[in-house]
Enzyme design. Structure first.
Site, PDB file in Angstrom:
ATOM      1  N   HIS A   1       0.809  -1.236   0.000  1.00 42.97           N
ATOM      2  CA  HIS A   1       0.000   0.000   0.000  1.00 42.97           C
ATOM      3  C   HIS A   1       0.836   1.278   0.000  1.00 42.97           C
ATOM      4  O   HIS A   1       0.274   2.361  -0.135  1.00 42.97           O
ATOM      5  CB  HIS A   1      -0.929   0.042   1.218  1.00 42.97           C
TER       6      HIS A   1
HETATM    7 ZN   LIG Z   1      -4.215  -7.205   3.189  1.00 41.99          ZN
END
Ligand SMILES: [Zn+2]
Length: 356
Positions: free
Chosen positions: A126
């Protein structure tokens, strides 16, 4: 069990946002214990060069991660640090650099001829160029992909974590040498909110399969096989980076996909059968009873070894999980099939044909 090029750094076990945070280093400790019971030798990598990190992350962001105490909260917040998901913690830079060093070492091993390189503490998908997000500070999958691009010009990233691999997709959205594939719970119902099948990027190098909440194990595997494998087939990668998040498991507390170890491993087997050099990363997964056995089962699968029925007895007893595979599936495996079929139909019609 002989597994070559398995990189592990003790500082990765200090990557901890706090005692109440779901990303617990105990996941890594248990995996390491299980691996050492099986006789896997862990190699400590050399420290990654800052110049490698600078290819993925901006200099001002790296500086904030390196010395957060020098900056005010507004500056930290601008880079995604200091909030609920990614609070600042002691030795943040050192432990972040540790998992990045493992990813780079694993990729370098592959570039110089190893069939596989491992970084089980990695898969932090992320993180963006200038911003931490979703428990991820630096993006080690992107670092690994960059290493592979030094030798090959077609690299595929495959992400089976229950969350969309948004950081990796964003970092490579303008790079035709990289195909980013992710199967995840629908972003309308789960962090980070992105990853719709229409989010292909301008080059059609983003392949996204979404699963509705409560998706069962058979429907998930169908989505992987019909949504992702045909894109890989068209792209013809020369090397793979695989993110092995275990959080699609039915028992995971952070998401609501109802996958089983068996179905998840079937996807790992499919990837193993692609006879390509591979960088093998960890990823999300927040149920301590699941993560170590799933990762170790994936490692055995990649090595072409049979996954034994039982964990070593002492560990199985201590953790309350005697077997590698799930002994039962309390959920209907076909939930979500109809919705995923419509995603696959969309990909077949509008996305797969444009993968080049
Ligand atoms: Zn995850």
């Amino acid at each position: 069990m002989a597994v070559d090029h398995f990189y592990f750094h003790p500082l990765t076990e200090e990557y901890e946002f706090g005692p109440k945070h779901p990303l617990r280093p105990e996941r890594l400790r248990r995996t390491r214990r299980l691996l050492s019971e099986l006789g896997v030798a862990l190699i400590q990598p050399e420290e990654a060069l800052l110049s490698k990190i600078q290819k993925v992350h901006s200099e001002d962001y790296i500086e904030v991660v390196r010395t957060p105490s020098k900056f005010g909260w507004e500056r930290l917040a601008k880079h995604g640090l200091g909030s609920g998901d990614c609070p600042v913690f002691p030795r943040m830079f050192e432990s972040t650099l540790a998992y990045c060093s493992c990813a780079i070492a694993a990729a370098k091993a592959v570039v110089t001829g190893a069939p596989r390189g491992y970084n089980i503490a990695g898969g932090l998908h992320h993180a963006f160029r200038s911003r931490a997000a979703g428990f991820c500070i630096f993006n080690d999958p992107a670092l690994a992909i960059n290493e592979l691009l030094a030798r090959w010009d077609r690299v595929a990233y495959v992400d089976i974590d229950v969350h969309h691999g948004d950081g990796v997709q964003k970092i490579f959205e303008d790079d035709p040498r990289v195909l980013c594939c992710s199967i995840h719970q629908d972003g309308r119902t789960l962090f980070p909110g992105t990853g719709s099948p229409a989010e292909t990027g301008p080059l059609f190098n983003g392949i996204n399969v979404i699963c509705p909440p409560e998706t069962g194990a058979a429907a998930w595997l169908y989505g992987f096989r019909e949504g992702i494998l045909p894109a890989l087939e068209r792209f013809q990668p020369q090397a793979l980076v695989i993110q092995h998040g275990t959080d699609s498991h039915f028992d995971d507390p952070l998401a609501r996909v109802r996958n089983t170890v068996q179905s998840w491993l079937a996807a790992v087997s499919d990837l193993r059968r692609m006879d390509l050099p591979k960088v093998i990363l960890g990823g999300g997964g927040y149920r301590l009873e699941c993560v170590p056995r799933m990762w170790v089962a994936a490692i055995l699968t990649h090595e072409g070894l049979k996954v034994p029925e039982f964990l070593p007895e002492t560990l199985g007893q201590e953790w309350g999980t005697p077997t590698f595979l799930d002994r039962e599936n309390p959920y209907d495996p076909n939930v979500g099939q109809r919705e995923i079929e419509s995603v696959v139909n969309y990909l077949r019609e509008f996305v797969h044909p444009k993968v080049a």
